[in-house]
Structures are given as structure tokens and as C-alpha cells.
Design an enzyme around this catalytic site. Structure first.
Site, mmCIF file in Angstrom:
data_model
loop_
_atom_site.group_PDB
_atom_site.id
_atom_site.type_symbol
_atom_site.label_atom_id
_atom_site.label_comp_id
_atom_site.label_asym_id
_atom_site.label_seq_id
_atom_site.Cartn_x
_atom_site.Cartn_y
_atom_site.Cartn_z
ATOM 1 N N SER A 196 0.862 -1.191 0.000
ATOM 2 C CA SER A 196 0.000 0.000 0.000
ATOM 3 C C SER A 196 0.890 1.229 0.000
ATOM 4 C CB SER A 196 -0.882 0.003 1.244
ATOM 5 O OG SER A 196 -0.103 0.387 2.368
ATOM 6 N N LYS A 197 0.255 2.386 -0.046
ATOM 7 C CA LYS A 197 1.076 3.585 -0.151
ATOM 8 C C LYS A 197 1.949 3.824 1.083
ATOM 9 C CE LYS A 197 -2.761 6.837 0.733
ATOM 10 N NZ LYS A 197 -4.006 6.096 0.563
ATOM 11 N N ARG A 198 1.679 3.098 2.152
ATOM 12 C CA ARG A 198 2.584 3.176 3.309
ATOM 13 C C ARG A 198 3.982 2.668 2.947
ATOM 14 N NH1 ARG A 198 1.961 -0.321 6.755
ATOM 15 N NH2 ARG A 198 0.362 -1.532 5.690
#
Ligand code: GLU
Length: 492
Positions: free
Chosen positions: A262-264
């Protein structure tokens, strides 16, 4: 054997995710491995999640990365579905249209057929009623979902209604998944899901089943987050008397911490990788290895699309997730950059150099590219290395020039002599530049390295540059001499 047909069916709800690239890639590899067809379908029936311009950007991204489908929406279909469409990506095919919002008649017809077969029914429950049901179910700590109130009510066709599927009670469903093996649901937990909404738009389930049937999809390869919808889809195929396709739920793309990417973790949209200077070939090669492996103990990691197509089979797709390492992708990108023909690399660098505000001169770029190619992992890595060639004025790192016993007077002398030597050259080429600068060191009783540092900073401004003689050569005789003279002036 019937034709192998796969489909990639993105919903135009935003930018193409790197996980979607992996799904699309596997669709194409699998279909083409078997001499079949990969189909692009636009699943745009969820009107609440549509993003204008998303279809355009989706197909642009797919085409940039090199994922080309055999059938898919025509220019006209795309233009109808996306007002901002600029054209040029249409595909077409015999199962047209490939945009779900243009196939509404088929979904309605099929919903009616299911009602006729007694496995679906009209429901006119108001949202208030449904809300009340949910509250009561929650209070009773029951599973929340439609109670089946309208199942036997024979709601008339001319009142506003939805069409719901009658989930059979106590019905086990078994899926022979081509990746996961046998998956069994002893009970369907869904409660009479909606197939057709009151505005005649289908839900995902109905639209998918109808289209997979109509488009003669033989294999549904999709992200494993869709696994839970498979039993309902199988029941629909069965109710309609249609042969279900083979399902293959693909393992999730994970970050290095084992959690879903994910964008994390970093960039996840394909466009971000493109902007960061990744090559499409490297991205495809890298994504192929996420969840698929060429064989036990196989060490090879660099594969062309041809080779991937030849070797791709579903039995080598592993069930566990595939780890996406940004480091490894970068490494692979470097490998691909190094393998490019110099001319090809020039073309790929141009937009990045222009984006950095540099007015690129083709001849200079051609001269320097072979000498920076080895140093690049990402295309923009070239910017700091070559900017001195395209800037009218350079900033010079004088502090680094005047170090280790080098003083301004000596540096000035080096610059003046170098300017003179270079200005006098009849043939300005790398060997002559090298000979002149080495000779100067001897004449002045200086280490060659000391001379090189002064000239390097005088000509390029920086202490880290591509190889010196090649850099001076790339800049050209006139500018090299000018920059050396300018530096001499700066030195007083
Ligand atoms: N439209 C779905 C998506 O957005 C496709 C799911 C499927 O492949 O069945 O991913």
C-alpha cells in the site's frame, strides 16, 4: 480444446495500481502462452466510484508499460464512457462492446431470465425498511443482511425494485481454483445479494458473470481479494446453465513487511513509477516474478516478454503472496538501463532532462550517454551527471577545487594553459584532450590528478561527473575553452 481467453477488467475509479499491472500481465502471459486472447474490459457499472478521465489514464498506462490486449473497447466505446478521452487507444473485437455501461440490456435480460428460473426475485423494500432490518439484526447479534422479505411477495415489474438472487439454504460450493486448489464454502454467507439495481445498472456479480460468459472467457485470473465472490458467481453460472470459467485467484502483492502493498510502503501507482524513471520492461519483468517463479532453484531473473510468455504456466504461480521490494526493482531497472542501446537510452532520457529545465543538445547527449549508462539506476539519475552540458552558466564548486595544496594562482595557471592547449587543438577528441592534460601535469610538476580536479570543476562545476576527458569532449571545444577562461578570471 476451446480457445483460451482471459480478461483484465479494471474499474475506472482512479489510477492503475501496480497490483493491477501484475494481474493484467498474468492475463496476457497466460493467454498468449496458450495461443489464446487477452481481453480488456471496462467494469464501470459502479457509478458512484467513477472518476472522469480514469479510462483514458488506465489505457494510456497499460499501453506505456507494454501490456497490449487482443480485444477491448474501441475508440468510440471509450469516448462514450469517458468524456475526456483523446483517442488513439481503441482496440475493438467481436464481443463488443467491452464497456459494461454499454451492455445494460444484457444484464437486465439475464436478471429477468433468473426471475423466470425462480432463482431471483424483485424486491421493493425501501431503504428505511432495510435499515430497520439491519438494526434489528444487530440488536439480536445476527449476521446482517437482507432477510428475504420479498422472496415470496411477487413484487410487480412496474414498481421501482431491485432484483435479488435467492441464495440457496445449506448449499455447499466447491471451487477448483487453478492456483489455490480446492476451496470449499459449506454455506454461503451472503444474504440474497442485489443483482440488478433499481436504475437497471447491474451489480458487479451479475455484470461479471454475464460478460465472462458472453465474452467466452475460459480463465478468470484475478486478485485474490475477489475469492469471496466466487461461490456466488459459481451459483449464477450454474443457475443460468452456463459453463463456469476456470478461476485462478492470484496471490497478493506484499510489502517487505509481509503486509499488503500500500502507499505506506511507497509508490503504488504505475504512473508514479513512470515518473520516477523506471523502464516499462523492467517493471514487467519485476512484476512477473511476484507470485510466479520460473522453476524450482531457477536463478535467472531477467526475462523478456517473449521468454515470460513461453515459460508462464499457472502451476508455477504460488499461493502465498509475492513480495515487492523497491530495492530490487531499482536494481533490475539499472540492469535494463545498462542493456539499452545508447540511442534508445538517449530517447528515454530526453523527457526527464527537459523536465529538469535543460535545453538538450542532441550531439552533446549522444557523446555523453555511453559514459553515464553504467551509473544509472533510474533515468533521472542522469540529470546531475549531464546538466553541465546544457546549462549556459554553471555554478562552480570552488571550495573543492582549492583543496589539498591547490591554491588560486596554481589553479589559474592550469586553467589558462588548459584553455590554450585545447583552443589550439586541430582535432578535438578524447585522446588529444587526455594527452594535453597529462602533459600539462608533467610540465607544471603536478600530479595528473591535481590537474584533472581543477579542469573538472572549471568545465563542469562539479567534482563528481562522468569521466573527465569524455565530459570535456562532449561539451565541445569552444565551450570548454570559454569555461576554462571564465574560471581563470574567477580565480583573480
Ligand atoms: N472490476 C473488478 C476490479 O475492479 C474486477 C474484478 C474481477 O476481475 O472479477 O478489479
Amino acid at each position: 480444446m476451446p480457445e483460451i481467453r482471459t480478461r483484465f477488467a479494471p474499474s475506472p475509479t482512479g489510477l492503475l495500481h501496480i497490483g493491477g499491472v501484475r494481474t493484467a500481465l498474468f492475463e496476457i502471459l497466460f493467454a498468449h502462452h496458450h495461443g489464446g486472447k487477452a481481453i480488456l474490459r471496462i467494469d464501470d457499472t459502479d457509478r458512484t466510484r467513477l472518476v472522469p478521465g480514469a479510462i483514458q489514464s488506465l489505457i494510456e498506462d497499460l499501453s506505456w508499460v507494454g501490456l497490449h490486449f487482443d480485444e477491448g473497447p474501441s475508440d468510440e466505446e471509450i469516448a462514450r464512457a469517458d468524456e475526456g478521452y483523446q483517442g488513439g487507444f481503441g482496440i475493438g473485437g467481436a464481443a463488443a462492446p467491452y464497456v459494461q455501461s454499454q451492455r445494460l440490456g444484457r444484464y437486465k435480460e439475464t436478471a429477468e431470465e433468473l426471475i423466470r428460473l425462480g432463482v431471483a426475485y424483485r424486491c421493493d423494500c425501501t431503504s428505511e425498511r432495510l435499515e430497520k432490518e439491519r438494526e434489528e439484526q444487530t440488536a439480536r447479534k445476527e449476521m446482517v443482511g437482507y432477510s428475504g422479505y420479498c422472496r415470496e411477495r411477487n413484487v410487480a415489474a412496474d414498481v421501482p425494485h431491485v432484483v435479488r438472487f435467492k441464495i440457496p439454504a445449506d448449499r455447499a460450493v466447491v471451487l477448483a481454483d487453478a492456483v489455490k486448489g480446492e476451496v470449499r464454502w459449506d454455506q454461503i454467507i451472503l444474504r440474497d445479494p442485489v443483482l440488478l439495481k433499481s436504475d437497471n445498472f447491474p451489480t458487479y456479480h451479475l455484470a461479471t458473470v454475464v460478460d465472462d460468459h458472453d465474452m467466452r472467457i475460459s480463465h478468470v485470473l484475478r486478485a485474490d481479494e475477489w475469492l469471496s465472490t466466487a461461490p456466488l458467481h459459481l451459483l449464477l453460472f450454474e443457475a443460468l446453465g452456463w459453463e463456469a470459467p476456470v478461476f485462478a485467484h492470484l496471490p497478493p502483492v506484499l510489502g517487505t513487511d509481509g503486509k499488503k502493498l500500500s502507499k505506506r510502503h511507497g509508490a503504488t501507482f504505475l504512473s508514479s513509477f513512470r515518473e520516477a524513471g523506471y523502464l516499462p520492461e523492467a517493471i514487467l519483468n519485476f512484476m512477473a516474478l511476484i507470485g510466479w517463479s520460473p522453476g524450482e532453484g531457477e536463478q535467472q531473473e531477467i526475462f523478456s516478454m517473449e521468454e515470460l510468455t513461453r515459460r508462464f504456466t499457472l502451476d508455477r504461480v504460488n499461493n502465498a503472496g509475492g513480495v515487492f521490494s523497491y530495492e530490487k526493482l531499482k536494481w533490475m531497472n539499472g540492469m535494463y538501463i545498462r542493456a539499452l542501446a545508447a540511442e534508445d537510452l538517449e530517447g528515454r532520457l530526453r523527457p526527464f532532462l527537459a523536465g529538469a529545465g535543460l535545453a538538450v543538445d542532441g550531439e552533446k547527449l549522444r557523446r555523453i550517454v555511453p559514459h553515464i549508462q553504467q551509473r544509472l539506476e533510474l533515468l533521472p539519475d542522469a540529470i546531475p551527471l549531464v546538466q553541465f552540458l546544457f546549462q549556459a552558466k554553471i555554478e562552480r564548486d570552488m571550495a573543492s577545487m582549492l583543496k589539498k595544496g591547490m591554491d588560486a594562482a596554481k589553479a589559474k595557471e592550469i586553467c589558462l594553459r588548459a584553455a590554450e592547449a585545447m583552443g589550439a587543438m586541430e582535432t578535438f577528441d578524447t585522446p588529444s584532450i587526455e594527452a594535453a592534460l597529462r602533459g600539462m601535469g608533467e610540465q607544471l610538476g603536478l600530479q595528473a590528478g591535481a590537474v584533472f580536479t581543477v579542469v573538472r570543476i572549471a568545465v563542469t562545476g562539479q567534482k563528481v561527473t562522468p569521466p573527465l576527458f569524455e565530459s570535456v569532449y562532449a561539451l565541445g571545444q569552444k565551450e570548454a575553452v570559454e569555461r576554462l577562461r571564465e574560471t581563470a578570471e574567477l580565480l583573480g
